[in-house]
Motif scaffolding. Structure first.
Motif, short mmCIF file in Angstrom:
data_model
loop_
_atom_site.label_atom_id
_atom_site.label_comp_id
_atom_site.label_asym_id
_atom_site.label_seq_id
_atom_site.Cartn_x
_atom_site.Cartn_y
_atom_site.Cartn_z
N ASN A 73 0.83 -1.20 0.00
CA ASN A 73 0.00 0.00 0.00
C ASN A 73 0.87 1.26 0.00
O ASN A 73 0.63 2.20 -0.76
N ALA A 74 1.88 1.27 0.86
CA ALA A 74 2.78 2.43 0.95
C ALA A 74 3.60 2.58 -0.33
O ALA A 74 3.79 3.69 -0.84
N ALA A 75 4.07 1.46 -0.87
CA ALA A 75 4.87 1.50 -2.09
C ALA A 75 4.03 2.03 -3.25
O ALA A 75 4.48 2.88 -4.03
N PHE A 76 2.80 1.55 -3.35
CA PHE A 76 1.97 1.95 -4.48
C PHE A 76 1.50 3.40 -4.33
O PHE A 76 1.33 4.11 -5.33
N GLY A 77 1.29 3.84 -3.09
CA GLY A 77 0.95 5.25 -2.85
C GLY A 77 2.08 6.15 -3.34
O GLY A 77 1.84 7.16 -4.02
N PHE A 78 3.30 5.76 -3.02
CA PHE A 78 4.49 6.49 -3.49
C PHE A 78 4.53 6.49 -5.02
O PHE A 78 4.74 7.54 -5.65
N MET A 79 4.32 5.33 -5.62
CA MET A 79 4.37 5.24 -7.08
C MET A 79 3.29 6.12 -7.72
O MET A 79 3.51 6.72 -8.78
N THR A 80 2.16 6.20 -7.06
CA THR A 80 1.08 7.06 -7.58
C THR A 80 1.49 8.52 -7.58
O THR A 80 1.25 9.25 -8.55
N ARG A 81 2.13 8.95 -6.50
CA ARG A 81 2.60 10.35 -6.45
C ARG A 81 3.65 10.60 -7.54
O ARG A 81 3.62 11.63 -8.21
N VAL A 82 4.54 9.64 -7.71
CA VAL A 82 5.57 9.79 -8.76
C VAL A 82 4.90 9.80 -10.14
O VAL A 82 5.28 10.60 -11.01
N ALA A 83 3.91 8.93 -10.33
CA ALA A 83 3.22 8.86 -11.63
C ALA A 83 2.54 10.18 -11.96
O ALA A 83 2.56 10.63 -13.12
N LEU A 84 1.93 10.82 -10.98
CA LEU A 84 1.25 12.10 -11.23
C LEU A 84 2.27 13.16 -11.62
O LEU A 84 2.04 13.96 -12.53
N TYR A 85 3.41 13.17 -10.93
CA TYR A 85 4.49 14.10 -11.28
C TYR A 85 4.97 13.81 -12.72
O TYR A 85 5.14 14.72 -13.54
N ALA A 86 5.17 12.53 -13.01
CA ALA A 86 5.70 12.13 -14.32
C ALA A 86 4.77 12.59 -15.45
O ALA A 86 5.22 13.12 -16.46
N ASP A 87 3.49 12.38 -15.24
CA ASP A 87 2.53 12.74 -16.27
C ASP A 87 2.49 14.26 -16.47
O ASP A 87 2.48 14.75 -17.60
N LYS A 88 2.51 14.98 -15.35
CA LYS A 88 2.44 16.44 -15.42
C LYS A 88 3.67 17.02 -16.14
O LYS A 88 3.56 17.99 -16.88
N HIS A 89 4.83 16.40 -15.91
CA HIS A 89 6.08 16.95 -16.47
C HIS A 89 6.54 16.22 -17.72
O HIS A 89 7.62 16.51 -18.24
N ASP A 90 5.73 15.25 -18.18
CA ASP A 90 6.09 14.48 -19.37
C ASP A 90 7.50 13.89 -19.24
O ASP A 90 8.31 13.94 -20.17
N HIS A 91 7.77 13.36 -18.06
CA HIS A 91 9.08 12.75 -17.80
C HIS A 91 8.83 11.51 -16.94
O HIS A 91 8.38 11.62 -15.81
N HIS A 92 9.13 10.34 -17.51
CA HIS A 92 8.63 9.10 -16.92
C HIS A 92 9.77 8.19 -16.44
O HIS A 92 10.75 8.00 -17.16
N PRO A 93 9.61 7.63 -15.25
CA PRO A 93 10.65 6.74 -14.72
C PRO A 93 10.58 5.36 -15.36
O PRO A 93 9.53 4.94 -15.85
#
Ligand code: H2B
Length: 96
Positions: A40-60
Motif C-alpha cells: 500500500n505504501a509503495a503503491f501510494g508512493f508510485m502514484t505520487r511519482v506517476a502524477l508528477y511524471a505525467d504532469k512533467h512528461d518525464h517518466h521513470p
C-alpha cells in the motif's frame, strides 16, 4: 528535440546532494531502490511519482515487487542525464 546532458561536474554534485542515488555504469542514468512498509505504501508512493511524471512528461523506468520499488531516471531526449532527472529525483525525495 534533444536537450543538454548534465556535465560530469553537475552529475557529481547531484550525487552528493542525493546520497541515496547511484550512477548507472554507463553514466546515463541514476538509480535508487526504495523500501516501504507494505505494498500500500509503495503503491501510494508510485502514484505520487506517476502524477508528477505525467504532469512533467518525464517518466521513470521502474520495477515493483510488494514493498520494493526500483527506479531508474534518464532522459531519452538527452540520451543521458539531464536537469529533468535532477528535478524529478529532488521531488521524489520530498515524497519519502
Ligand atoms: N521520459 C523520460 N524519462 N525521458 C524523456 O526524454 C521523455 C519521457 N520524453 N517521457 C517524453 C516522454 C517524450 O517522449 C514525449 C514525446 O514528450
Amino acid at each position: 528535440m534533444m536537450i543538454p546532458c548534465l556535465t560530469e561536474a553537475e552529475t557529481a554534485a547531484l550525487l552528493t546532494e542525493l546520497p541515496g542515488w547511484t550512477l548507472r555504469e554507463d553514466g546515463k542514468a541514476i538509480l535508487r531502490t526504495f523500501k516501504f512498509g507494505d505494498f500500500n505504501a509503495a503503491f501510494g508512493f508510485m502514484t505520487r511519482v506517476a502524477l508528477y511524471a505525467d504532469k512533467h512528461d518525464h517518466h521513470p523506468e521502474w520495477f515493483n515487487v510488494y514493498n520494493r520499488v526500483e527506479m531508474t531516471l534518464t532522459t531519452h531526449d538527452a540520451d543521458g542525464l539531464s536537469a529533468r532527472d535532477a528535478a524529478m529525483a529532488r521531488t521524489i525525495e520530498g515524497y519519502l
